[in-house]
Scaffold this motif. Structure first.
Motif, PDB file in Angstrom:
ATOM      1  N   VAL A   1       1.360  11.311   6.829  1.00 30.94           N
ATOM      2  CA  VAL A   1       1.202  11.184   5.374  1.00 30.94           C
ATOM      3  C   VAL A   1       2.272  10.246   4.821  1.00 30.94           C
ATOM      4  CG1 VAL A   1       1.406  12.442   3.186  1.00 30.94           C
ATOM      5  CG2 VAL A   1       0.042  13.394   5.044  1.00 30.94           C
ATOM      6  N   GLU A   2       3.511  10.419   5.264  1.00 31.58           N
ATOM      7  CA  GLU A   2       4.616   9.567   4.796  1.00 31.58           C
ATOM      8  C   GLU A   2       4.367   8.106   5.148  1.00 31.58           C
ATOM      9  OE1 GLU A   2       9.094   9.206   6.291  1.00 31.58           O
ATOM     10  OE2 GLU A   2       8.734  11.039   5.133  1.00 31.58           O
ATOM     11  N   GLU A   3       3.986   7.855   6.388  1.00 27.93           N
ATOM     12  CA  GLU A   3       3.733   6.486   6.832  1.00 27.93           C
ATOM     13  C   GLU A   3       2.574   5.853   6.059  1.00 27.93           C
ATOM     14  OE1 GLU A   3       2.734   4.029  10.952  1.00 27.93           O
ATOM     15  OE2 GLU A   3       2.863   6.207  10.993  1.00 27.93           O
ATOM     16  N   THR A   4       1.508   6.606   5.848  1.00 31.87           N
ATOM     17  CA  THR A   4       0.344   6.089   5.121  1.00 31.87           C
ATOM     18  C   THR A   4       0.690   5.750   3.678  1.00 31.87           C
ATOM     19  OG1 THR A   4      -1.143   7.372   6.531  1.00 31.87           O
ATOM     20  CG2 THR A   4      -2.029   6.602   4.427  1.00 31.87           C
ATOM     21  N   LEU A   5       1.402   6.633   2.999  1.00 31.33           N
ATOM     22  CA  LEU A   5       1.777   6.369   1.609  1.00 31.33           C
ATOM     23  C   LEU A   5       2.692   5.158   1.504  1.00 31.33           C
ATOM     24  CD1 LEU A   5       2.314  10.004   0.272  1.00 31.33           C
ATOM     25  CD2 LEU A   5       0.454   8.432  -0.300  1.00 31.33           C
ATOM     26  N   ASN A   6       3.637   5.008   2.418  1.00 30.41           N
ATOM     27  CA  ASN A   6       4.531   3.851   2.380  1.00 30.41           C
ATOM     28  C   ASN A   6       3.780   2.553   2.662  1.00 30.41           C
ATOM     29  OD1 ASN A   6       7.121   4.829   1.584  1.00 30.41           O
ATOM     30  ND2 ASN A   6       7.284   5.839   3.564  1.00 30.41           N
ATOM     31  N   LEU A   7       2.804   2.597   3.577  1.00 40.25           N
ATOM     32  CA  LEU A   7       1.986   1.411   3.833  1.00 40.25           C
ATOM     33  C   LEU A   7       1.140   1.050   2.613  1.00 40.25           C
ATOM     34  CD1 LEU A   7       0.841   2.066   7.512  1.00 40.25           C
ATOM     35  CD2 LEU A   7       2.349   0.233   6.706  1.00 40.25           C
ATOM     36  N   MET A   8       0.648   2.064   1.899  1.00 41.27           N
ATOM     37  CA  MET A   8      -0.140   1.803   0.691  1.00 41.27           C
ATOM     38  C   MET A   8       0.736   1.178  -0.404  1.00 41.27           C
ATOM     39  SD  MET A   8      -2.537   5.204   0.617  1.00 41.27           S
ATOM     40  CE  MET A   8      -3.203   4.885  -0.995  1.00 41.27           C
ATOM     41  N   LEU A   9       1.965   1.666  -0.557  1.00 40.23           N
ATOM     42  CA  LEU A   9       2.883   1.075  -1.532  1.00 40.23           C
ATOM     43  C   LEU A   9       3.210  -0.370  -1.176  1.00 40.23           C
ATOM     44  CD1 LEU A   9       5.339   4.047  -2.141  1.00 40.23           C
ATOM     45  CD2 LEU A   9       3.735   3.068  -3.792  1.00 40.23           C
ATOM     46  N   ASP A  10       3.390  -0.647   0.107  1.00 36.28           N
ATOM     47  CA  ASP A  10       3.680  -2.000   0.559  1.00 36.28           C
ATOM     48  C   ASP A  10       2.488  -2.927   0.312  1.00 36.28           C
ATOM     49  OD1 ASP A  10       5.654  -3.702   1.715  1.00 36.28           O
ATOM     50  OD2 ASP A  10       4.508  -3.702   3.589  1.00 36.28           O
ATOM     51  N   ALA A  11       1.286  -2.430   0.576  1.00 35.37           N
ATOM     52  CA  ALA A  11       0.080  -3.233   0.336  1.00 35.37           C
ATOM     53  C   ALA A  11      -0.105  -3.514  -1.153  1.00 35.37           C
ATOM     54  CB  ALA A  11      -1.150  -2.518   0.893  1.00 35.37           C
ATOM     55  N   GLU A  12       0.212  -2.533  -1.984  1.00 31.82           N
ATOM     56  CA  GLU A  12       0.118  -2.751  -3.431  1.00 31.82           C
ATOM     57  C   GLU A  12       1.116  -3.813  -3.876  1.00 31.82           C
ATOM     58  OE1 GLU A  12      -0.188  -0.166  -7.514  1.00 31.82           O
ATOM     59  OE2 GLU A  12       1.154   0.567  -5.943  1.00 31.82           O
ATOM     60  N   ALA A  13       2.315  -3.797  -3.319  1.00 28.53           N
ATOM     61  CA  ALA A  13       3.314  -4.815  -3.653  1.00 28.53           C
ATOM     62  C   ALA A  13       2.835  -6.195  -3.220  1.00 28.53           C
ATOM     63  CB  ALA A  13       4.651  -4.482  -3.006  1.00 28.53           C
ATOM     64  N   ASP A  14       2.226  -6.292  -2.032  1.00 31.54           N
ATOM     65  CA  ASP A  14       1.658  -7.562  -1.578  1.00 31.54           C
ATOM     66  C   ASP A  14       0.621  -8.073  -2.570  1.00 31.54           C
ATOM     67  OD1 ASP A  14       3.198  -7.330   0.696  1.00 31.54           O
ATOM     68  OD2 ASP A  14       1.512  -6.868   2.040  1.00 31.54           O
ATOM     69  N   SER A  15      -0.211  -7.171  -3.057  1.00 29.81           N
ATOM     70  CA  SER A  15      -1.261  -7.544  -4.003  1.00 29.81           C
ATOM     71  C   SER A  15      -0.674  -8.009  -5.335  1.00 29.81           C
ATOM     72  CB  SER A  15      -2.193  -6.354  -4.217  1.00 29.81           C
ATOM     73  OG  SER A  15      -3.142  -6.630  -5.205  1.00 29.81           O
ATOM     74  N   LEU A  16       0.331  -7.301  -5.805  1.00 32.68           N
ATOM     75  CA  LEU A  16       0.950  -7.668  -7.089  1.00 32.68           C
ATOM     76  C   LEU A  16       1.690  -8.996  -7.011  1.00 32.68           C
ATOM     77  CD1 LEU A  16       2.328  -4.184  -8.216  1.00 32.68           C
ATOM     78  CD2 LEU A  16       0.444  -5.466  -9.247  1.00 32.68           C
ATOM     79  N   CYS A  17       2.304  -9.273  -5.861  1.00 34.03           N
ATOM     80  CA  CYS A  17       3.070 -10.513  -5.687  1.00 34.03           C
ATOM     81  C   CYS A  17       2.204 -11.687  -5.240  1.00 34.03           C
ATOM     82  CB  CYS A  17       4.168 -10.314  -4.648  1.00 34.03           C
ATOM     83  SG  CYS A  17       5.482  -9.220  -5.157  1.00 34.03           S
TER      84      CYS A  17
END
Length: 85
Positions: A32-48
């Motif tokens: 769960v921790e790894e998945t949530l952190n990957l989702m946050l990273d992907a969202e940052a990629d999308s925003l940037c």
């Protein structure tokens, strides 16, 4: 203190169910921790409009590190790396 329940299967195998449950719980929490952190990273990629360390003309924002936050889930407490943009 936890009660340890050991079930003997014949004379060959002993299974400690509480250790198995603890191990599976930690496995789920880690996933769960790894998945949530990957989702946050992907969202940052999308925003940037770019991946981490990628330099493009269309990049609209920069990353400025991250900070940790704890999140309580049904799987247990997880540590999130919240990115600063």
């Amino acid at each position: 203190m936890k009660n340890h329940y050991t079930k003997k299967l014949g004379n060959v195998i002993e299974i400690n169910e509480s250790q198995i449950q603890d191990h599976l719980g930690e496995l789920v929490r880690g996933t769960v921790e790894e998945t949530l952190n990957l989702m946050l990273d992907a969202e940052a990629d999308s925003l940037c409009n770019a991946a981490r360390y990628e330099r493009t003309a269309s990049r609209t924002d920069t990353r400025a590190g991250s900070y940790e936050r704890n999140l309580q889930t049904k799987a247990g407490e997880v540590k999130l790396k919240v990115l600063k943009l």
